[in-house]
Design a protein around this motif. Structure first.
Motif, PDB file in Angstrom:
ATOM      1  N   LYS A 100       0.862  -1.183   0.000  1.00  6.34           N
ATOM      2  CA  LYS A 100       0.000   0.000   0.000  1.00  6.34           C
ATOM      3  C   LYS A 100       0.891   1.223   0.000  1.00  6.34           C
ATOM      4  N   SER A 101       0.668   2.103  -0.919  1.00  4.52           N
ATOM      5  CA  SER A 101       1.391   3.370  -0.893  1.00  4.52           C
ATOM      6  C   SER A 101       0.482   4.396  -0.248  1.00  4.52           C
ATOM      7  N   GLY A 102       1.042   5.504   0.158  1.00  8.22           N
ATOM      8  CA  GLY A 102       0.240   6.573   0.735  1.00  8.22           C
ATOM      9  C   GLY A 102      -0.846   7.009  -0.217  1.00  8.22           C
ATOM     10  N   GLU A 103      -0.528   7.051  -1.525  1.00  7.50           N
ATOM     11  CA  GLU A 103      -1.516   7.464  -2.514  1.00  7.50           C
ATOM     12  C   GLU A 103      -2.678   6.483  -2.568  1.00  7.50           C
ATOM     13  N   ASN A 104      -2.380   5.191  -2.496  1.00  7.43           N
ATOM     14  CA  ASN A 104      -3.448   4.188  -2.525  1.00  7.43           C
ATOM     15  C   ASN A 104      -4.300   4.254  -1.270  1.00  7.43           C
ATOM     16  N   MET A 105      -3.644   4.454  -0.131  1.00  6.56           N
ATOM     17  CA  MET A 105      -4.380   4.443   1.124  1.00  6.56           C
ATOM     18  C   MET A 105      -5.165   5.731   1.325  1.00  6.56           C
ATOM     19  N   GLU A 106      -4.748   6.829   0.684  1.00  3.43           N
ATOM     20  CA  GLU A 106      -5.474   8.086   0.842  1.00  3.43           C
ATOM     21  C   GLU A 106      -6.882   7.977   0.276  1.00  3.43           C
ATOM     22  N   ASN A 107      -7.086   7.054  -0.644  1.00  3.35           N
ATOM     23  CA  ASN A 107      -8.411   6.883  -1.223  1.00  3.35           C
ATOM     24  C   ASN A 107      -9.362   6.191  -0.249  1.00  3.35           C
ATOM     25  N   GLU A 108      -8.810   5.578   0.776  1.00  4.14           N
ATOM     26  CA  GLU A 108      -9.631   4.928   1.787  1.00  4.14           C
ATOM     27  C   GLU A 108     -10.029   5.960   2.841  1.00  4.14           C
ATOM     28  N   ASN A 109     -11.068   5.656   3.567  1.00  7.92           N
ATOM     29  CA  ASN A 109     -11.502   6.531   4.654  1.00  7.92           C
ATOM     30  C   ASN A 109     -10.560   6.334   5.840  1.00  7.92           C
ATOM     31  N   TYR A 110      -9.922   7.413   6.283  1.00  4.20           N
ATOM     32  CA  TYR A 110      -8.977   7.308   7.395  1.00  4.20           C
ATOM     33  C   TYR A 110      -9.619   6.703   8.640  1.00  4.20           C
ATOM     34  N   GLU A 111     -10.892   6.921   8.847  1.00  3.58           N
ATOM     35  CA  GLU A 111     -11.576   6.387  10.032  1.00  3.58           C
ATOM     36  C   GLU A 111     -11.570   4.859  10.051  1.00  3.58           C
ATOM     37  N   ASN A 112     -11.480   4.240   8.880  1.00  2.88           N
ATOM     38  CA  ASN A 112     -11.496   2.776   8.793  1.00  2.88           C
ATOM     39  C   ASN A 112     -10.125   2.163   9.017  1.00  2.88           C
TER      40      ASN A 112
ATOM     41  N   GLN B   6      -1.853   1.717  10.978  1.00  5.17           N
ATOM     42  CA  GLN B   6      -1.898   2.060   9.563  1.00  5.17           C
ATOM     43  C   GLN B   6      -1.746   3.564   9.355  1.00  5.17           C
ATOM     44  N   LEU B   7      -2.388   4.341  10.223  1.00  6.74           N
ATOM     45  CA  LEU B   7      -2.276   5.797  10.130  1.00  6.74           C
ATOM     46  C   LEU B   7      -0.828   6.230  10.385  1.00  6.74           C
ATOM     47  N   LYS B   8      -0.189   5.619  11.380  1.00 10.40           N
ATOM     48  CA  LYS B   8       1.200   5.946  11.674  1.00 10.40           C
ATOM     49  C   LYS B   8       2.116   5.554  10.523  1.00 10.40           C
ATOM     50  N   ALA B   9       1.830   4.433   9.870  1.00 13.13           N
ATOM     51  CA  ALA B   9       2.625   4.017   8.711  1.00 13.13           C
ATOM     52  C   ALA B   9       2.512   5.047   7.585  1.00 13.13           C
ATOM     53  N   LEU B  10       1.315   5.578   7.376  1.00 13.57           N
ATOM     54  CA  LEU B  10       1.119   6.625   6.367  1.00 13.57           C
ATOM     55  C   LEU B  10       1.902   7.879   6.730  1.00 13.57           C
ATOM     56  N   LEU B  11       1.843   8.261   7.994  1.00 10.49           N
ATOM     57  CA  LEU B  11       2.570   9.443   8.447  1.00 10.49           C
ATOM     58  C   LEU B  11       4.082   9.237   8.291  1.00 10.49           C
TER      59      LEU B  11
ATOM     60  N   ALA C 232      -6.051  12.669  16.347  1.00  8.52           N
ATOM     61  CA  ALA C 232      -4.849  13.485  16.154  1.00  8.52           C
ATOM     62  C   ALA C 232      -4.069  13.016  14.928  1.00  8.52           C
ATOM     63  N   LEU C 233      -3.973  11.698  14.748  1.00  6.59           N
ATOM     64  CA  LEU C 233      -3.255  11.156  13.593  1.00  6.59           C
ATOM     65  C   LEU C 233      -3.952  11.539  12.283  1.00  6.59           C
ATOM     66  N   ILE C 234      -5.261  11.447  12.280  1.00  3.22           N
ATOM     67  CA  ILE C 234      -6.042  11.813  11.089  1.00  3.22           C
ATOM     68  C   ILE C 234      -5.863  13.292  10.788  1.00  3.22           C
TER      69      ILE C 234
END
Length: 76
Positions: free
Chosen positions: A31-43, A48-53, A68-70
């Motif tokens: 999963k790249s940040g671009e791919n995961m950005e299309n998902e709802n952060y709440e889910n 996973q949020l920390k990995a994106l950050l 806070a992460l979102i």
């Protein structure tokens, strides 16, 4: 480095490592940040949020909660 995700498990590994091969064999998906950005952060989980950050080079506090992460992700 790549992020591999399966359900609520997230690993950031070197794509030339044996761990990368093992995780891919166990069904983890890249999963790249671009791919995961299309998902709802709440889910996503906090991990996973920390990995994106981490992928974006954004700092966060170890005790930050999901909101806070979102918020940090949405600032980008």
């Amino acid at each position: 480095m790549v992020t591999l995700v399966k359900e609520n498990q997230v690993y950031t590994v070197d794509e030339n490592s044996t761990l990368y091969v093992e995780l891919k064999d166990k069904g983890f998906e890249e999963k790249s940040g671009e791919n995961m950005e299309n998902e709802n952060y709440e889910n996503l989980t906090n991990e996973q949020l920390k990995a994106l950050l981490d992928e974006k080079g954004v700092s966060y506090k170890p005790g930050d909660n999901k909101a806070a992460l979102i918020a940090l992700l949405e600032e980008e």
